[in-house]
Design an enzyme around this catalytic site. Structure first.
Site, PDB file in Angstrom:
ATOM      1  N   PRO A  12       0.794  -1.225   0.000  1.00 67.38           N
ATOM      2  CA  PRO A  12       0.000   0.000   0.000  1.00 67.38           C
ATOM      3  C   PRO A  12       0.829   1.279   0.000  1.00 67.38           C
ATOM      4  O   PRO A  12       1.868   1.369   0.648  1.00 67.38           O
ATOM      5  CB  PRO A  12      -0.835  -0.108   1.278  1.00 67.38           C
ATOM      6  CG  PRO A  12      -0.109  -1.072   2.146  1.00 67.38           C
ATOM      7  CD  PRO A  12       0.583  -2.012   1.224  1.00 67.38           C
ATOM      8  N   ASN A  13       0.325   2.225  -0.750  1.00 68.13           N
ATOM      9  CA  ASN A  13       0.858   3.588  -0.856  1.00 68.13           C
ATOM     10  C   ASN A  13       2.161   3.700  -1.637  1.00 68.13           C
ATOM     11  O   ASN A  13       2.643   4.807  -1.849  1.00 68.13           O
ATOM     12  CB  ASN A  13       1.000   4.248   0.526  1.00 68.13           C
ATOM     13  CG  ASN A  13      -0.331   4.374   1.214  1.00 68.13           C
ATOM     14  OD1 ASN A  13      -1.282   4.897   0.643  1.00 68.13           O
ATOM     15  ND2 ASN A  13      -0.421   3.865   2.428  1.00 68.13           N
ATOM     16  N   ARG A  20       4.411  11.470  -2.007  1.00 65.54           N
ATOM     17  CA  ARG A  20       4.197  11.220  -0.583  1.00 65.54           C
ATOM     18  C   ARG A  20       5.498  11.369   0.201  1.00 65.54           C
ATOM     19  O   ARG A  20       6.482  10.712  -0.088  1.00 65.54           O
ATOM     20  CB  ARG A  20       3.655   9.797  -0.481  1.00 65.54           C
ATOM     21  CG  ARG A  20       3.833   9.128   0.807  1.00 65.54           C
ATOM     22  CD  ARG A  20       3.349   7.680   0.738  1.00 65.54           C
ATOM     23  NE  ARG A  20       3.320   7.200   2.091  1.00 65.54           N
ATOM     24  CZ  ARG A  20       3.784   6.029   2.468  1.00 65.54           C
ATOM     25  NH1 ARG A  20       4.265   5.181   1.595  1.00 65.54           N
ATOM     26  NH2 ARG A  20       3.748   5.690   3.726  1.00 65.54           N
ATOM     27  N   TYR A  25      10.884   9.268   1.670  1.00 72.36           N
ATOM     28  CA  TYR A  25      10.957   8.322   0.563  1.00 72.36           C
ATOM     29  C   TYR A  25      11.678   8.854  -0.670  1.00 72.36           C
ATOM     30  O   TYR A  25      11.854   8.119  -1.645  1.00 72.36           O
ATOM     31  CB  TYR A  25       9.542   7.873   0.172  1.00 72.36           C
ATOM     32  CG  TYR A  25       8.815   7.219   1.316  1.00 72.36           C
ATOM     33  CD1 TYR A  25       9.174   5.951   1.754  1.00 72.36           C
ATOM     34  CD2 TYR A  25       7.797   7.873   1.990  1.00 72.36           C
ATOM     35  CE1 TYR A  25       8.524   5.352   2.822  1.00 72.36           C
ATOM     36  CE2 TYR A  25       7.133   7.285   3.056  1.00 72.36           C
ATOM     37  CZ  TYR A  25       7.507   6.018   3.465  1.00 72.36           C
ATOM     38  OH  TYR A  25       6.864   5.429   4.522  1.00 72.36           O
ATOM     39  N   ASN A  76       8.026  -5.378  -0.972  1.00 67.86           N
ATOM     40  CA  ASN A  76       7.966  -4.223  -0.092  1.00 67.86           C
ATOM     41  C   ASN A  76       6.533  -4.204   0.425  1.00 67.86           C
ATOM     42  O   ASN A  76       5.641  -3.662  -0.227  1.00 67.86           O
ATOM     43  CB  ASN A  76       8.300  -2.925  -0.817  1.00 67.86           C
ATOM     44  CG  ASN A  76       8.284  -1.730   0.111  1.00 67.86           C
ATOM     45  OD1 ASN A  76       7.713  -1.780   1.185  1.00 67.86           O
ATOM     46  ND2 ASN A  76       8.890  -0.639  -0.317  1.00 67.86           N
ATOM     47  N   ALA A  79       3.160  -0.699   4.799  1.00 66.14           N
ATOM     48  CA  ALA A  79       2.525  -0.709   6.123  1.00 66.14           C
ATOM     49  C   ALA A  79       2.112  -2.109   6.571  1.00 66.14           C
ATOM     50  O   ALA A  79       2.051  -2.382   7.774  1.00 66.14           O
ATOM     51  CB  ALA A  79       1.319   0.219   6.131  1.00 66.14           C
ATOM     52  N   GLU A 100      12.745  -9.036   1.589  1.00 65.93           N
ATOM     53  CA  GLU A 100      11.911  -7.908   2.011  1.00 65.93           C
ATOM     54  C   GLU A 100      12.708  -6.619   1.801  1.00 65.93           C
ATOM     55  O   GLU A 100      13.870  -6.534   2.200  1.00 65.93           O
ATOM     56  CB  GLU A 100      11.562  -8.088   3.487  1.00 65.93           C
ATOM     57  CG  GLU A 100      10.743  -6.999   4.106  1.00 65.93           C
ATOM     58  CD  GLU A 100      10.507  -7.227   5.598  1.00 65.93           C
ATOM     59  OE1 GLU A 100       9.988  -6.289   6.230  1.00 65.93           O
ATOM     60  OE2 GLU A 100      10.835  -8.302   6.140  1.00 65.93           O
ATOM     61  N   HIS A 102      12.624  -2.239   2.046  1.00 61.75           N
ATOM     62  CA  HIS A 102      12.001  -0.998   2.503  1.00 61.75           C
ATOM     63  C   HIS A 102      12.855   0.166   2.041  1.00 61.75           C
ATOM     64  O   HIS A 102      14.080   0.144   2.208  1.00 61.75           O
ATOM     65  CB  HIS A 102      11.857  -0.969   4.028  1.00 61.75           C
ATOM     66  CG  HIS A 102      10.960  -2.035   4.531  1.00 61.75           C
ATOM     67  ND1 HIS A 102       9.594  -1.946   4.438  1.00 61.75           N
ATOM     68  CD2 HIS A 102      11.234  -3.241   5.075  1.00 61.75           C
ATOM     69  CE1 HIS A 102       9.059  -3.047   4.921  1.00 61.75           C
ATOM     70  NE2 HIS A 102      10.029  -3.854   5.311  1.00 61.75           N
ATOM     71  N   ARG A 109      12.629   4.879  12.434  1.00 61.37           N
ATOM     72  CA  ARG A 109      11.357   5.596  12.398  1.00 61.37           C
ATOM     73  C   ARG A 109      10.550   5.308  13.658  1.00 61.37           C
ATOM     74  O   ARG A 109      11.077   4.847  14.660  1.00 61.37           O
ATOM     75  CB  ARG A 109      10.616   5.218  11.115  1.00 61.37           C
ATOM     76  CG  ARG A 109      11.418   5.700   9.880  1.00 61.37           C
ATOM     77  CD  ARG A 109      10.714   5.505   8.597  1.00 61.37           C
ATOM     78  NE  ARG A 109       9.460   6.263   8.580  1.00 61.37           N
ATOM     79  CZ  ARG A 109       8.504   6.030   7.702  1.00 61.37           C
ATOM     80  NH1 ARG A 109       8.639   5.101   6.783  1.00 61.37           N
ATOM     81  NH2 ARG A 109       7.383   6.740   7.729  1.00 61.37           N
TER      82      ARG A 109
END
Length: 145
Positions: A12-13, A20, A25, A76, A79, A100, A102, A109
């Site tokens: 998502p996103n 964003r 990012y 990725n 969330a 995985e 990111h 964070r």
């Protein structure tokens, strides 16, 4: 010899990259990342399938559809990293080598981002290296036998 096929799966996103939170990012968008991945895949003589969804069930369905059809997965989960037992279980069920990725360093964070439900069922995790993380993951899967 048949080409290795790798699924690059974004959660998502990720479709909002470039718009964003650029301070987290960067300014690169998903299309630019996918072009970089596709260009490297050609160089490595690997076939890639690119997929993005904002929907958990769609991601689970996509992972399950790869069973015995895909050599590896770069994911990725965004969330869903921190919330989805369903995606974790789908990855465990298909037993496909998975990395995985990111874009941001999830450990630098908010505390709720420090827990990955995905990490225990994948080969490795690349976090905080921006879009290059996808390219490192693709090279790593290309080197697997």
């Amino acid at each position: 010899m048949k080409k290795k096929k790798i699924l690059v799966l974004n959660g998502p996103n990720i479709n909002m990259l470039g718009k964003r939170e650029p301070e987290i990012y960067g300014n690169i968008n998903l299309s630019e990342i996918e072009k970089q991945i596709s260009d490297l895949a050609k160089e490595l003589k690997i076939e890639v399938e690119l997929f993005q969804s904002n929907h958990e069930g769609t991601i689970v369905d996509k992972i399950q559809s790869c069973y015995k059809k895909i050599f590896g997965i770069i994911i990725n989960p965004a969330a869903f990293t921190h919330t989805s037992v369903a995606i974790r279980d789908a990855l465990a069920a298909v037993s496909i080598p998975t990395i995985e990725v990111h874009i941001s360093n999830i450990y630098a964070r908010e505390c709720f981002r420090h827990k990955s439900y995905i990490a225990p069922v994948v080969l490795g995790q690349i976090s905080g290296l921006g879009a290059d993380g996808y390219l490192f993951a693709l090279r790593a899967l290309a080197n697997l036998e």
